[in-house]
Design an enzyme around this catalytic site. Structure first.
Site, PDB file in Angstrom:
ATOM      1  CB  THR A  93      50.008 107.923  45.534  1.00 27.56           C
ATOM      2  OG1 THR A  93      49.413 107.570  44.294  1.00 27.56           O
ATOM      3  CG2 THR A  93      50.909 109.125  45.330  1.00 27.56           C
ATOM      4  CG  HIS A 133      43.566 111.892  38.397  1.00 30.34           C
ATOM      5  ND1 HIS A 133      44.254 112.561  37.421  1.00 30.34           N
ATOM      6  CD2 HIS A 133      43.902 110.580  38.275  1.00 30.34           C
ATOM      7  CE1 HIS A 133      44.963 111.695  36.708  1.00 30.34           C
ATOM      8  NE2 HIS A 133      44.773 110.482  37.202  1.00 30.34           N
ATOM      9  CG  HIS A 187      44.142 110.499  43.965  1.00 30.38           C
ATOM     10  ND1 HIS A 187      43.933 110.563  42.614  1.00 30.38           N
ATOM     11  CD2 HIS A 187      44.240 109.189  44.277  1.00 30.38           C
ATOM     12  CE1 HIS A 187      43.914 109.343  42.117  1.00 30.38           C
ATOM     13  NE2 HIS A 187      44.094 108.481  43.111  1.00 30.38           N
ATOM     14  N   GLY A 215      43.931 103.548  52.074  1.00 31.55           N
ATOM     15  CA  GLY A 215      42.709 103.539  51.259  1.00 31.55           C
ATOM     16  C   GLY A 215      42.268 102.127  50.934  1.00 31.55           C
ATOM     17  NE  ARG A 216      37.206  99.092  46.749  1.00 29.10           N
ATOM     18  CZ  ARG A 216      37.704  98.283  45.816  1.00 29.10           C
ATOM     19  NH1 ARG A 216      38.806  98.593  45.185  1.00 29.10           N
ATOM     20  NH2 ARG A 216      37.069  97.164  45.520  1.00 29.10           N
ATOM     21  CG  MET A 253      37.579 110.393  48.268  1.00 33.05           C
ATOM     22  SD  MET A 253      36.358 110.866  49.508  1.00 33.05           S
ATOM     23  CE  MET A 253      35.896 112.484  48.928  1.00 33.05           C
ATOM     24  CB  VAL A 284      72.873  89.863  15.966  1.00 30.18           C
ATOM     25  CG1 VAL A 284      73.387  89.895  17.394  1.00 30.18           C
ATOM     26  CG2 VAL A 284      71.583  90.653  15.837  1.00 30.18           C
ATOM     27  NE  ARG A 285      75.666  83.710  17.202  1.00 30.43           N
ATOM     28  CZ  ARG A 285      76.389  83.408  18.277  1.00 30.43           C
ATOM     29  NH1 ARG A 285      77.679  83.704  18.320  1.00 30.43           N
ATOM     30  NH2 ARG A 285      75.820  82.826  19.311  1.00 30.43           N
ATOM     31  NE  ARG A 306      74.689  77.539  21.316  1.00 29.05           N
ATOM     32  CZ  ARG A 306      74.366  77.067  20.108  1.00 29.05           C
ATOM     33  NH1 ARG A 306      73.367  77.602  19.421  1.00 29.05           N
ATOM     34  NH2 ARG A 306      75.029  76.073  19.576  1.00 29.05           N
ATOM     35  CB  ALA A 349      66.712  82.316  20.926  1.00 26.35           C
TER      36      ALA A 349
HETATM   37  S1  PPS Z   1      72.181  81.548  19.193  1.00 29.54           S
HETATM   38  O1  PPS Z   1      72.269  80.178  19.713  1.00 29.54           O
HETATM   39  O2  PPS Z   1      70.814  82.060  19.209  1.00 29.54           O
HETATM   40  O3  PPS Z   1      73.104  82.464  19.918  1.00 29.54           O
HETATM   41  O4  PPS Z   1      72.633  81.469  17.691  1.00 29.54           O
HETATM   42  P1  PPS Z   1      72.561  82.601  16.554  1.00 29.54           P
HETATM   43  O5  PPS Z   1      73.123  83.883  17.035  1.00 29.54           O
HETATM   44  O6  PPS Z   1      71.181  82.664  15.991  1.00 29.54           O
HETATM   45  O7  PPS Z   1      73.556  82.086  15.465  1.00 29.54           O
HETATM   46  C1  PPS Z   1      73.218  80.986  14.710  1.00 29.54           C
HETATM   47  C2  PPS Z   1      73.984  80.967  13.372  1.00 29.54           C
HETATM   48  O8  PPS Z   1      75.336  80.673  13.619  1.00 29.54           O
HETATM   49  C3  PPS Z   1      75.774  79.589  12.784  1.00 29.54           C
HETATM   50  N1  PPS Z   1      76.378  78.581  13.685  1.00 29.54           N
HETATM   51  C4  PPS Z   1      75.772  77.785  14.596  1.00 29.54           C
HETATM   52  N2  PPS Z   1      74.468  77.599  14.905  1.00 29.54           N
HETATM   53  C5  PPS Z   1      74.161  76.725  15.881  1.00 29.54           C
HETATM   54  N3  PPS Z   1      75.083  76.022  16.568  1.00 29.54           N
HETATM   55  C6  PPS Z   1      76.406  76.156  16.289  1.00 29.54           C
HETATM   56  N4  PPS Z   1      77.312  75.469  16.987  1.00 29.54           N
HETATM   57  C7  PPS Z   1      76.778  77.092  15.276  1.00 29.54           C
HETATM   58  N5  PPS Z   1      77.962  77.484  14.782  1.00 29.54           N
HETATM   59  C8  PPS Z   1      77.707  78.392  13.820  1.00 29.54           C
HETATM   60  C9  PPS Z   1      74.582  79.129  12.007  1.00 29.54           C
HETATM   61  O9  PPS Z   1      74.818  79.537  10.686  1.00 29.54           O
HETATM   62  C10 PPS Z   1      73.400  79.894  12.527  1.00 29.54           C
HETATM   63  O10 PPS Z   1      72.689  80.597  11.518  1.00 29.54           O
HETATM   64  P2  PPS Z   1      71.252  80.164  10.961  1.00 29.54           P
HETATM   65  O11 PPS Z   1      70.830  81.305  10.090  1.00 29.54           O
HETATM   66  O12 PPS Z   1      70.321  79.967  12.114  1.00 29.54           O
HETATM   67  O13 PPS Z   1      71.495  78.935  10.157  1.00 29.54           O
END
Ligand code: PPS
Length: 567
Positions: free
Chosen positions: A195, A200, A203, A288-289, A330, A433-434, A448, A475
């Protein structure tokens, strides 16, 4: 005497202690390979003999014949290919007859593989042969086509040490252990039950009847390696099984956990399950089924006929070496206050059932779950795991060009969420994040991708704990976005929002002056200028901030979240 293992010999690929120690030291000098969860499960059952008669990962001749005829090259019945997939780069780095150290995720060497063959499988053909489909709704197919390396390594194994399990250690047994336990307890006829769900009353009735029917003891042997995505986690399930065990007659039922990575391969998988149970010493196996069925395909039709597994096993009855006990579902007949097989129900019966979906709904809403359906201890365990009204986490993943308005829109949606509720929210903004999580990463494709995988990983942890993750990176690559989606969807919803503001508008805004710098060649590889942005093909939402104000755009997103029950 207990049934003989499949193919006649119960394998034990572990070396004796002294040799294993020597091999462990030697393994440090070999190419290293960290196994994924499926590969680790497969390795464990190869090493301990659960997959007897296999002695390693399949080579080409075995693989081809398993696909074509469900047999190894020597004719032994074997329905599921057990293969070790790697990347082309890893395969190319190996010398002829290489040995590799196969490690767990902590880097502990578990076995050494002597590579006898390196070959390129056709994943599409494998999906058709094994699963009968190439539809990615099937989790086995999706794994094969999207998450399996293009090269397979065939070869034999020498085991160094067992994979370690810190959970439920006393419920884990090798085929040898279990056979020994059966001998000690004088169990000879044993019917095994597979399983991947909590058990339950239905079973319990089914397994008891099956055991009674063939005059056997019962082995409840749930798969705890990897089951279908979305299943109740095995920690919770095992607590349920332990509680249920008290509801069987004394000394009639035993519980043992199987570290199997299920493929959800329906009939072929059922045959495989039976062979494995035979290796563990069971004389009978309940089918089973819809055994190991993955649910419905893209068109809403079941992948396999619910009785196809029983038919396939019946067709191989003579050479299988373990008796199959086919069982209908069942059902509960309220008028008789009893459970009976579906085929014994007559027109006067008031049949009641609670489906998995209905059970989840009741747990969620806190509605009662009747005593006829399950045992109070089981309900308590499930309620503890799924508290009523607990809300699932989700991730809002904004993607779009630099200057498209992702961050601003994310902030506006965040404000709406915080104005209207008090759910925990974590913001993973691109720039932010960066500065921390991805500090040191640049803008190459690899960097990236790494950035997006990190964001996806953190988001998946937030979602796992029921929170909301708001991500707003560029992204630009579809593959990485998809990977983030996979990570998050293991625990909750992933909402991809394409902020589709056109390049001209973003460039005209040029908030940070980066477009001008990119045009002047001062920044290389800038998204939209000299690096691609792969437009999301089917995001959950698409909004263009050149067509409406940020406030309006946030309203669109928020309204959508409401309509989906997320806000
Ligand atoms: S990624 O491609 O998703 O990993 O990029 P990200 O982490 O969103 O970072 C984008 C910000 O980094 C600055 N920046 C660049 N962006 C795109 N291409 C290149 N080569 C680059 N170099 C620096 C840019 O300010 C992006 O920020 P935002 O707020 O999008 O303008």
């Amino acid at each position: 005497a207990l049934v003989p293992p499949h193919g006649g010999v119960l394998r034990d690929l572990y070396l004796p202690t002294a040799e294993a120690e020597a091999l462990k030291r030697f393994s440090a000098s070999l190419p290293q390979r960290t196994l994924n969860q499926r590969q680790l499960c497969d390795l464990e059952l190869l090493l301990n003999g659960g997959f007897s008669p296999l002695q390693g990962f399949l080579g080409r001749a075995d693989y081809d014949r398993v696909l074509a005829d469900m047999r190894l090259a020597d004719g032994t019945l074997w329905p599921i290919p057990i293969t070790l997939d790697v990347s082309e780069a890893f395969a190319a780095s190996l010398s002829a007859k290489a040995q590799i150290s196969l490690n767990d995720t902590q880097g502990t060497p578990l076995a050494v593989l002597t590579v006898e063959e390196v070959y390129f499988p056709d994943h599409i053909a494998e999906a058709r042969a094994v699963f009968g489909t190439t539809d990615r709704t099937h989790p086995g197919v999706a794994e094969l086509l999207d998450r399996t390396g293009p090269v397979y390594l065939g070869g034999t194994l020498q085991g160094i040490q067992q994979p370690s399990h810190y959970d439920f250690a006393s419920l884990r047994h090798s085929p040898r252990h279990l056979r020994e336990w059966f001998r000690q307890h004088g169990w000879h006829r044993i019917v095994a039950f597979q399983t991947r769900n909590p058990m339950h009353r239905a079973h319990r009735e089914l397994t008891l009847r099956a055991a009674e029917q063939v005059g056997a003891k019962l082995l409840i042997q749930p798969s705890v390696g990897r089951t279908k995505p979305g299943d109740v986690d095995h920690y919770t399930r095992v607590r349920c099984y332990r509680a249920l065990l008290n509801h069987y007659p004394k000394d009639h039922a035993a519980l043992s956990l199987l570290p199997l990575a299920m493929r959800m391969g329906g009939p072929r998988e059922a045959l495989w399950h039976a062979i494995i149970r035979k290796n563990y010493g069971a004389s009978h196996f309940i089918v089973g089924r819809d055994h190991a069925g993955p649910g419905n395909d893209t068109n809403g039709r079941p992948f396999y006929d619910p009785y196809a597994a029983q038919q396939l096993l019946a067709a191989h009855r003579d050479e299988l070496g373990i008796e199959i006990v086919p069982f209908p579902a069942m059902v509960y007949a309220a008028n008789r206050d009893t459970y009976l097989p579906q085929n014994e129900v007559d027109a006067k019966d008031e049949v009641r059932d609670i489906s998995g979906t209905e059970l989840r709904r009741r747990l969620h809403s806190g509605e009662s779950i009747p005593e006829w359906f399950t045992f109070p201890e089981v309900v308590n365990i499930l309620r503890e795991r799924h508290p009523a009204n607990a809300r699932e986490g989700f991730a809002l993943f904004f993607t779009g060009l630099s200057g498209s308005g992702k961050s601003t829109l994310a902030q506006a949606v965040l404000a709406r969420l915080l104005e209207t509720g008090s759910r925990p929210v974590t913001v993973l903004d691109g720039d932010e994040v960066r500065r921390h999580l991805s500090k040191g990463l640049g803008f190459s494709r690899e960097d990236r991708d790494a950035n997006i995988t990190r964001i996806g990983y953190v988001a998946s942890e937030v979602v796992r704990h029921g929170g909301i993750a708001i991500c707003a990176p560029i992204a630009p690559y579809a593959g990485a976005r998809d990977e983030a989606r996979q990570l998050v969807q293991a625990h909750g919803r992933f909402v991809e929002i394409h902020v589709s503001t056109p390049l001209e508008v973003c460039e005209a805004r040029d908030r940070k002056g980066l477009y001008a710098a990119a045009r002047a060649g001062k920044i290389k590889g800038f998204t939209g200028i000299d690096d691609p942005y792969e437009t999301p093909a089917s995001p959950e939402l698409r909004v263009d901030t050149s067509q409406r104000t940020v406030t309006d755009a946030a309203d669109v997103v928020f309204a959508w979240l409401k309509s989906e029950g997320l806000a």
